[in-house]
Write a protein that holds these residues in place. Sequence first.
Motif, PDB file in Angstrom:
ATOM      1  N   ALA A 134       0.831  -1.206   0.000  1.00 11.72           N
ATOM      2  CA  ALA A 134       0.000   0.000   0.000  1.00 11.72           C
ATOM      3  C   ALA A 134       0.862   1.251   0.000  1.00 11.72           C
ATOM      4  CB  ALA A 134      -0.918  -0.005   1.213  1.00 11.72           C
ATOM      5  N   GLN A 178      -4.433   1.987   3.303  1.00 14.03           N
ATOM      6  CA  GLN A 178      -4.997   2.509   2.055  1.00 14.03           C
ATOM      7  C   GLN A 178      -6.044   3.589   2.322  1.00 14.03           C
ATOM      8  OE1 GLN A 178      -6.153  -1.299   0.036  1.00 14.03           O
ATOM      9  NE2 GLN A 178      -4.713  -0.614  -1.524  1.00 14.03           N
ATOM     10  N   ASP A 190      -2.362   2.148  -3.885  1.00  9.26           N
ATOM     11  CA  ASP A 190      -3.587   2.042  -3.096  1.00  9.26           C
ATOM     12  C   ASP A 190      -4.717   1.480  -3.959  1.00  9.26           C
ATOM     13  OD1 ASP A 190      -2.563   2.875  -0.693  1.00  9.26           O
ATOM     14  OD2 ASP A 190      -3.186   4.958  -0.898  1.00  9.26           O
TER      15      ASP A 190
END
Length: 415
Positions: free
Chosen positions: A117, A122, A143
């Motif tokens: 991420a 995220q 993300d």
Amino acid sequence: MLTLTNIRRPNSAQSETLTIENGLIKGWNLPVEGEVIDGKGATVAPALIELHAHLREPGQEVKEDLQSGLAAAAAGGYGTVVSMPNTVPVVDDPAIVRALIEKANGLGFARLRPAAALSKGQQGKQLAELSLLKNAGAAVFTDDGRTNEDARLLRLGLEYAHSLGMVVSVHAEDATLRADGVMNEGPVSEALGLPGNPAAAESARVARDIEISAFTGGRLHIQHLSTARALDLVREAKSRGVPVTCEVCPHHLTLTDEALRGFDAVYKVAPPLRTQADADHLLLGLLDGSVDCLATDHAPHTRAEKEQDMLAAPSGIAYIELAFPLMWTRFGERLGLEKLLHLFTAGPAGVLGWTAPTLEPGQPADVVLLDLETVRKVEPQTFKSKAKFTPWAGEELRGWPVLTLVGGQVAYQRD
């Protein structure tokens, strides 16, 4: 020692042998020794590389897990898979990255290179520990599954990733323009009475992200490009030296919003299926090199989830096992074998700065044998993936993988 016999290099009619030793290519047309596999005239190529797959582990194993997903990838001819981080928990911790790699290494299927991420959880609020994630083995920061609404965070992410020699990959879609759209906004959505997702949601965000990439010098990769306008923006940015790359998915090339007329959520994806004009324009992008690679966005869900109505069903199509046959059957004549293989191998490798795979002596023995001629029907019930349904069920395709080697070991062999 393993020797592949009766195989052909792309665009060659000559039968050759390939010898593999200790996980590496030893050489061509050497004396046959060790274990022998008869390729039966199949075409040999470097194993495919997938930059964008949802393997759902950890936390969503009812949809897919590493074993089923990487087995499916190997059956599709892939030697390496980059998995997306929108799992439960999110892959934003170096320990998770290491655990995923360790588990995948013990399965004997496709090789796993997890994406991590870009932001913690995220959530788009604070950067994840990018340096630690890279050191743990993360292949790219993204993300994906969520759009990066905060332009400043994307700026910081691109700058930090650039300092690490890494790429930031984005789901380029303006969430406020997309709103509650479940399919492409246009005449079909209007006829069906379904909320639409306009092409401008993609192109507006692509334009913004390109400008941030140009400003920072950070390497930006745009996922699953679906509209003609967005591709034109990428093409123009490349012409002025912006470090931007993009991928296109086979479903955006072979399906359009017309498929939604039956209200079947198996065709619901994000970004949505667009118009035939968009699909035609994307194909031109493959031909002229504006599109860097093909990726599937393999996104398995349970059958019960996809049998919900269009408003409630999740987005995603799972078809990593038939991506190459689908593209070869539909576009092989127009693209040519060399170009198509590039889009599945050297193209994705180049996006992440990896060495382009080859079958030269001394290189890793990640190899696929492709039967370019035999026609086989798509039978979802035989998929290695847990998602045993597909928009192309029953379609007759050519170009099926018959053998996939990863590090010189058999990861898939057709019965």
